[in-house]
Design a protein around this motif. Structure first.
Motif, PDB file in Angstrom:
ATOM      1  N   VAL A 171      31.644  -6.206  19.009  1.00 16.99           N
ATOM      2  CA  VAL A 171      32.526  -4.993  18.953  1.00 16.99           C
ATOM      3  C   VAL A 171      32.027  -3.999  17.907  1.00 16.99           C
ATOM      4  CG1 VAL A 171      34.659  -3.904  18.287  1.00 16.99           C
ATOM      5  CG2 VAL A 171      34.615  -5.788  19.961  1.00 16.99           C
ATOM      6  N   ARG A 172      31.545  -4.545  16.763  1.00 10.85           N
ATOM      7  CA  ARG A 172      31.161  -3.898  15.679  1.00 10.85           C
ATOM      8  C   ARG A 172      29.741  -3.274  15.869  1.00 10.85           C
ATOM      9  NH1 ARG A 172      32.873  -6.815  12.029  1.00 10.85           N
ATOM     10  NH2 ARG A 172      30.796  -7.982  11.606  1.00 10.85           N
ATOM     11  N   LEU A 214      32.196  -0.536  20.635  1.00 12.60           N
ATOM     12  CA  LEU A 214      33.315  -1.013  21.838  1.00 12.60           C
ATOM     13  C   LEU A 214      34.514  -0.623  21.292  1.00 12.60           C
ATOM     14  CD1 LEU A 214      31.875  -4.239  23.171  1.00 12.60           C
ATOM     15  CD2 LEU A 214      31.227  -2.097  23.750  1.00 12.60           C
ATOM     16  N   GLU A 248      39.073  -0.298  23.013  1.00 14.02           N
ATOM     17  CA  GLU A 248      40.043  -0.991  23.865  1.00 14.02           C
ATOM     18  C   GLU A 248      39.607  -1.071  25.231  1.00 14.02           C
ATOM     19  OE1 GLU A 248      44.066   0.273  22.802  1.00 14.02           O
ATOM     20  OE2 GLU A 248      44.785  -1.254  24.404  1.00 14.02           O
ATOM     21  N   MET A 296      41.745  -7.740  22.644  1.00 19.90           N
ATOM     22  CA  MET A 296      42.445  -6.981  21.482  1.00 19.90           C
ATOM     23  C   MET A 296      43.158  -8.145  20.697  1.00 19.90           C
ATOM     24  SD  MET A 296      41.846  -3.976  21.644  1.00 19.90           S
ATOM     25  CE  MET A 296      43.048  -2.909  20.862  1.00 19.90           C
ATOM     26  N   PHE A 317      42.742  -8.653  16.822  1.00 18.45           N
ATOM     27  CA  PHE A 317      43.902  -8.457  16.040  1.00 18.45           C
ATOM     28  C   PHE A 317      43.969  -9.478  15.125  1.00 18.45           C
ATOM     29  CE2 PHE A 317      48.352  -9.682  15.016  1.00 18.45           C
ATOM     30  CZ  PHE A 317      48.702  -8.407  14.282  1.00 18.45           C
ATOM     31  N   LEU A 318      44.053 -10.813  15.519  1.00 16.58           N
ATOM     32  CA  LEU A 318      44.023 -11.921  14.849  1.00 16.58           C
ATOM     33  C   LEU A 318      42.850 -12.203  13.748  1.00 16.58           C
ATOM     34  CD1 LEU A 318      45.209 -14.948  17.550  1.00 16.58           C
ATOM     35  CD2 LEU A 318      46.696 -13.768  15.431  1.00 16.58           C
ATOM     36  N   GLU A 372      41.162 -10.005  12.488  1.00 16.12           N
ATOM     37  CA  GLU A 372      41.537  -9.107  11.113  1.00 16.12           C
ATOM     38  C   GLU A 372      42.680  -9.410  10.402  1.00 16.12           C
ATOM     39  OE1 GLU A 372      39.584  -4.974  12.666  1.00 16.12           O
ATOM     40  OE2 GLU A 372      40.930  -4.905  11.176  1.00 16.12           O
ATOM     41  N   ASN A 377      43.923 -12.435   9.913  1.00 18.16           N
ATOM     42  CA  ASN A 377      43.391 -13.609   9.034  1.00 18.16           C
ATOM     43  C   ASN A 377      42.738 -13.260   7.898  1.00 18.16           C
ATOM     44  OD1 ASN A 377      44.871 -15.863  10.300  1.00 18.16           O
ATOM     45  ND2 ASN A 377      43.385 -15.792  11.904  1.00 18.16           N
ATOM     46  N   PHE A 401      46.810 -13.127  -4.569  1.00 13.60           N
ATOM     47  CA  PHE A 401      48.034 -13.513  -5.012  1.00 13.60           C
ATOM     48  C   PHE A 401      47.955 -14.774  -5.945  1.00 13.60           C
ATOM     49  CE2 PHE A 401      51.955 -15.987  -4.423  1.00 13.60           C
ATOM     50  CZ  PHE A 401      53.071 -15.025  -4.842  1.00 13.60           C
ATOM     51  N   TRP A 425      55.617 -15.114  -0.088  1.00 12.67           N
ATOM     52  CA  TRP A 425      54.663 -14.367  -1.246  1.00 12.67           C
ATOM     53  C   TRP A 425      54.112 -13.157  -0.731  1.00 12.67           C
ATOM     54  CZ3 TRP A 425      49.865 -13.267   0.151  1.00 12.67           C
ATOM     55  CH2 TRP A 425      49.518 -13.842   1.524  1.00 12.67           C
ATOM     56  N   ARG A 473      56.615 -10.325  -1.908  1.00 13.86           N
ATOM     57  CA  ARG A 473      56.759 -10.471  -3.301  1.00 13.86           C
ATOM     58  C   ARG A 473      55.432  -9.412  -3.873  1.00 13.86           C
ATOM     59  NH1 ARG A 473      56.154 -11.869  -8.787  1.00 13.86           N
ATOM     60  NH2 ARG A 473      53.774 -11.979  -8.197  1.00 13.86           N
ATOM     61  N   ARG A 474      54.237  -9.783  -3.264  1.00 14.90           N
ATOM     62  CA  ARG A 474      52.895  -9.329  -3.633  1.00 14.90           C
ATOM     63  C   ARG A 474      52.875  -7.625  -3.187  1.00 14.90           C
ATOM     64  NH1 ARG A 474      48.216  -8.737  -5.356  1.00 14.90           N
ATOM     65  NH2 ARG A 474      46.565  -7.739  -4.149  1.00 14.90           N
ATOM     66  N   ARG A 493      43.962  -2.082   5.612  1.00 13.95           N
ATOM     67  CA  ARG A 493      43.981  -3.080   6.581  1.00 13.95           C
ATOM     68  C   ARG A 493      45.173  -3.229   7.348  1.00 13.95           C
ATOM     69  NH1 ARG A 493      40.506  -7.288   4.734  1.00 13.95           N
ATOM     70  NH2 ARG A 493      39.222  -6.545   2.970  1.00 13.95           N
ATOM     71  N   ARG A 529      45.006  -0.589  10.036  1.00 17.43           N
ATOM     72  CA  ARG A 529      44.476  -1.146  11.373  1.00 17.43           C
ATOM     73  C   ARG A 529      45.087  -1.864  12.043  1.00 17.43           C
ATOM     74  NH1 ARG A 529      39.349  -0.469  12.243  1.00 17.43           N
ATOM     75  NH2 ARG A 529      39.144  -2.698  13.135  1.00 17.43           N
ATOM     76  N   LEU A 530      45.637  -3.044  11.383  1.00 15.46           N
ATOM     77  CA  LEU A 530      46.460  -4.023  12.222  1.00 15.46           C
ATOM     78  C   LEU A 530      47.638  -3.269  13.396  1.00 15.46           C
ATOM     79  CD1 LEU A 530      47.013  -6.754   9.740  1.00 15.46           C
ATOM     80  CD2 LEU A 530      45.395  -6.795  11.691  1.00 15.46           C
ATOM     81  N   PHE A 559      46.168  -1.546  16.153  1.00 21.80           N
ATOM     82  CA  PHE A 559      46.098  -2.364  17.309  1.00 21.80           C
ATOM     83  C   PHE A 559      47.373  -2.542  18.208  1.00 21.80           C
ATOM     84  CE2 PHE A 559      42.677  -4.424  14.898  1.00 21.80           C
ATOM     85  CZ  PHE A 559      41.715  -4.728  15.981  1.00 21.80           C
ATOM     86  N   ARG A 574      47.897   2.450  21.772  1.00 20.88           N
ATOM     87  CA  ARG A 574      46.717   3.649  22.283  1.00 20.88           C
ATOM     88  C   ARG A 574      47.193   4.824  21.361  1.00 20.88           C
ATOM     89  NH1 ARG A 574      43.460   2.794  27.359  1.00 20.88           N
ATOM     90  NH2 ARG A 574      43.799   0.785  27.699  1.00 20.88           N
ATOM     91  N   ARG A 619      53.461 -10.574  16.934  1.00 16.46           N
ATOM     92  CA  ARG A 619      52.388 -10.627  16.113  1.00 16.46           C
ATOM     93  C   ARG A 619      52.157 -11.462  14.739  1.00 16.46           C
ATOM     94  NH1 ARG A 619      48.116  -7.242  18.082  1.00 16.46           N
ATOM     95  NH2 ARG A 619      48.921  -6.084  20.011  1.00 16.46           N
ATOM     96  N   MET A 670      52.339 -14.978  14.821  1.00 17.74           N
ATOM     97  CA  MET A 670      51.101 -15.754  15.094  1.00 17.74           C
ATOM     98  C   MET A 670      50.082 -15.730  14.011  1.00 17.74           C
ATOM     99  SD  MET A 670      49.335 -14.552  18.712  1.00 17.74           S
ATOM    100  CE  MET A 670      48.296 -15.757  19.478  1.00 17.74           C
ATOM    101  N   VAL A 671      50.262 -14.919  13.293  1.00 13.74           N
ATOM    102  CA  VAL A 671      49.299 -15.053  11.899  1.00 13.74           C
ATOM    103  C   VAL A 671      49.992 -15.660  11.011  1.00 13.74           C
ATOM    104  CG1 VAL A 671      47.930 -13.398  10.381  1.00 13.74           C
ATOM    105  CG2 VAL A 671      48.434 -12.650  12.541  1.00 13.74           C
ATOM    106  N   MET A 672      51.304 -15.579  10.625  1.00 14.77           N
ATOM    107  CA  MET A 672      52.147 -16.074   9.550  1.00 14.77           C
ATOM    108  C   MET A 672      53.035 -16.874   9.811  1.00 14.77           C
ATOM    109  SD  MET A 672      51.575 -13.734   6.232  1.00 14.77           S
ATOM    110  CE  MET A 672      52.391 -12.730   7.070  1.00 14.77           C
ATOM    111  N   LEU A 711      37.629   0.040  17.020  1.00 16.50           N
ATOM    112  CA  LEU A 711      37.839  -1.437  16.841  1.00 16.50           C
ATOM    113  C   LEU A 711      37.050  -2.246  15.948  1.00 16.50           C
ATOM    114  CD1 LEU A 711      38.259  -2.819  20.605  1.00 16.50           C
ATOM    115  CD2 LEU A 711      39.770  -2.615  18.702  1.00 16.50           C
ATOM    116  N   GLY A 712      35.681  -1.619  15.822  1.00 17.55           N
ATOM    117  CA  GLY A 712      34.725  -2.648  14.931  1.00 17.55           C
ATOM    118  C   GLY A 712      34.929  -2.372  13.408  1.00 17.55           C
TER     119      GLY A 712
END
Lengths: 355, 186
Positions: free
Chosen positions: A122-123, A127, A129, A139, A143-144, A146, A148, A158, B3, B6-7, B74, B77-78, B81, B84, B99, B102-104, B178-179
């Motif tokens: 993609v970078r 590219l 969406e 997508m 998302f995951l 980025e 992460n 922290f 955390w 807090r951060r 950051r 950007r998230l 996503f 559109r 979402r 899923m990450v946390m 996206l990139g």
């Protein structure tokens, strides 16, 4: 598969226009048996070099590994339903994998995806969406990916701050705020560590011996009474500076009371050297100390004991014995250095080493 | 408190006001207990104290916090996503909690529901005790409207945020690649 679906009559053949094919599979390729490019989805077009005519102009086939001609390879992939894996000729970091089906005798359809190299692709290929089918998880994957990254970064920042705060708090807990020397808790910790280091083998005890010095100011109260507490503080800071300069790296200086200081001197078991060090400290402390318009005069007495005097040294004993030696210095007229040896009164449970 | 919350609060207060201000908020219960105390405290107590020191309504400070969070590159950007365009972004807020989970998995964020509330109007409903979340989300939405180049009016209700979208494409909006690295692409 599904009992319900079994009742639905699937048509033998489905006719798809090129536009529909591109909408469903934006990353497809149509090739003939020789690998000649017959068509491509919009996303695939973005990654094809302008002059590419054959599959091998744009891609290197990495799986299956075979020397067979392209026609044979494609037929085999159709029969085995194995995946094909490719990478861009122009950019080895962009890899693709896909499925091959035969549409006609001389026409194969490849549907490709970037797999784990998606973020890279993609970078590099810029590219967005719209380049992915609605059903694609591209997508979500991005998302995951980025999220992460962002979270791991925040977490490490922290934790760094948490550790900084913790060690700052610890430093504070072990430091005397006025002089910057260790406080009593800091001294106890250092003494425990020094004792720990001397335990074990005989050699370790020999080399790892250390001296404990009690340093006590004389006439300090007079300075406080005469010039006030600010002057007293200046005196204490001066003494701290003298002690800090007199000791070596790894040694410890602590302020344990109003005008009481303790030193831990590592590897210092030689009486003559200790006496010299003590006298140097006393003469430095005796120099007049400027505090505002006033010149303050204090003196110091020192008492020492040495860890190798004991079979099994313990902290309280060392401190008490150094204190006793200090008392001896004061009794002998102040400004003196006394090192505890076997000749002291037997009022203590000390077992002196006769030298 | 998680955390990350807090951060966020700490970074927000340090950057928006000062390091000293943050320490003041932490130090409320006295110097000695500072370290242990701040890690045990509820995030909303930190916000309450900060708001009181600033003589600012708590709701406003939470809204500022939300906007500050959305301005992080950051995070922005998230969030981009998620849609559109701005209306799409708002509708997809329903998926935000999933979402995040899923990450946390250990981070609790209440689920929201998005309703059409009249012409060009969307209402985001939070659970009954979600007022603080609503305030924070309002700031975040305001910031994202800018980002998409949309013009929106935002009201905070008891447990909801209402957004009137006057113009879905008022200004060109900020680029989103996206990139990544919009700055370099400019």
């Amino acid at each position: 598969m599904n009992a319900g679906l079994g009742k639905i009559l699937s048509p033998e053949r489905v006719l798809l226009g090129a536009d529909d094919l591109s909408a469903l599979m934006p990353q497809h390729l149509l090739v003939d048996a020789q690998g000649l490019l017959l068509g491509a989805g919009p996303t695939t077009r973005k990654i094809l070099p302008g002059n590419a005519r054959f599959l091998h102009d744009a891609f290197v086939i990495t799986r299956p590994i075979t020397a067979a001609p392209i026609a044979e390879l494609l037929s085999e992939l159709v029969e085995s339903s194995d995946r094909i894996e490719l990478r861009l000729t122009a950019d080895a970091k962009v890899r693709l994998r896909g499925q091959v089906v035969r549409l006609a005798d001389d026409m194969f359809l490849l549907d490709l995806g970037f797999g784990m190299t998606l973020p890279e692709a993609v970078r590099r290929l810029k590219l967005d969406e719209g380049d992915f089918a609605a059903s694609s998880l591209a997508m979500e994957f991005l998302f995951l990916h980025e999220a992460n990254h962002g979270i791991l970064r925040e977490l490490s920042l922290f934790n760094t701050r948490l550790n900084d705060a913790r060690s700052e708090a610890e430093d504070r807990a072990y430091t005397d705020p006025l002089t910057g020397l260790r406080n009593r808790r800091g001294l106890e910790l250092a003494l425990d560590m020094a004792l720990h280091a001397t335990r074990g083998s005989e050699e370790a005890r020999g080399f790892g011996g250390f001296a404990v010095a009690q340093v006590d100011l004389d006439h300090f109260k007079a300075v406080n009474d005469l010039y006030g507490h600010a002057a007293g503080d200046d005196v204490l800071r001066h003494v701290a500076r003298v002690l800090g300069e007199a000791i070596r790296d790894g040694d410890v200086a602590a302020r344990t009371g109003g005008d009481e200081f303790v030193l831990i001197l590592h590897g210092a078991t030689n009486h003559r050297a200790l006496r010299k060090l003590g006298q140097r400290i006393i003469s430095e402390i005796r120099k007049p100390i400027e505090s505002g318009p006033n010149l303050c005069h204090v003196a110091a007495s020192i008492g020492l004991t040495i860890s190798s005097n004991y079979d099994d040294p313990i902290a309280e004993q060392l401190l008490a014995d150094a204190d006793m030696a200090l008392y001896e210095s004061k009794r002998a007229g102040r400004g003196k250095v006394t090192i505890l040896t076997g000749s002291l009164p037997p009022a203590t449970p000390l077992r002196p080493v006769t030298k | 408190m998680h955390w990350l919350v807090r951060r966020s609060i700490e970074s927000f207060l340090r950057e928006t006001y000062s390091d000293q201000f943050w320490l003041r908020v932490c130090q409320r219960s006295g110097d000695d207990a500072l370290q242990r105390y701040v890690y045990d405290r509820h995030s909303i107590d930190l916000i309450s104290d900060a708001a009181r020191f600033l003589d600012k309504p708590e709701d406003d400070l939470l809204e500022d916090l939300g906007a500050w969070i959305a301005r992080r590159r950051r995070v922005r950007r998230l969030l981009r996503f998620s849609g559109r365009n701005f209306p799409d972004f708002l509708l997809n807020l329903e998926m935000l909690a999933d979402r995040v989970r899923m990450v946390m998995p250990d981070f609790f964020m209440p689920r929201v529901q998005v309703f059409e509330d009249g012409a060009d109007c969307l209402r985001i409903d939070f659970p009954p005790d979600g007022h603080d979340w609503a305030c924070c989300m309002a700031g975040l939405i305001r910031c994202m409207a800018d980002d998409y180049g949309a013009l929106g009016l935002i009201w905070i209700g008891e447990n909801s945020v209402t957004v009137q979208i006057s113009d879905g494409s008022f200004a060109p909006g900020r680029r989103f690649l996206l990139g990544g690295d919009e700055e370099a692409a400019r």
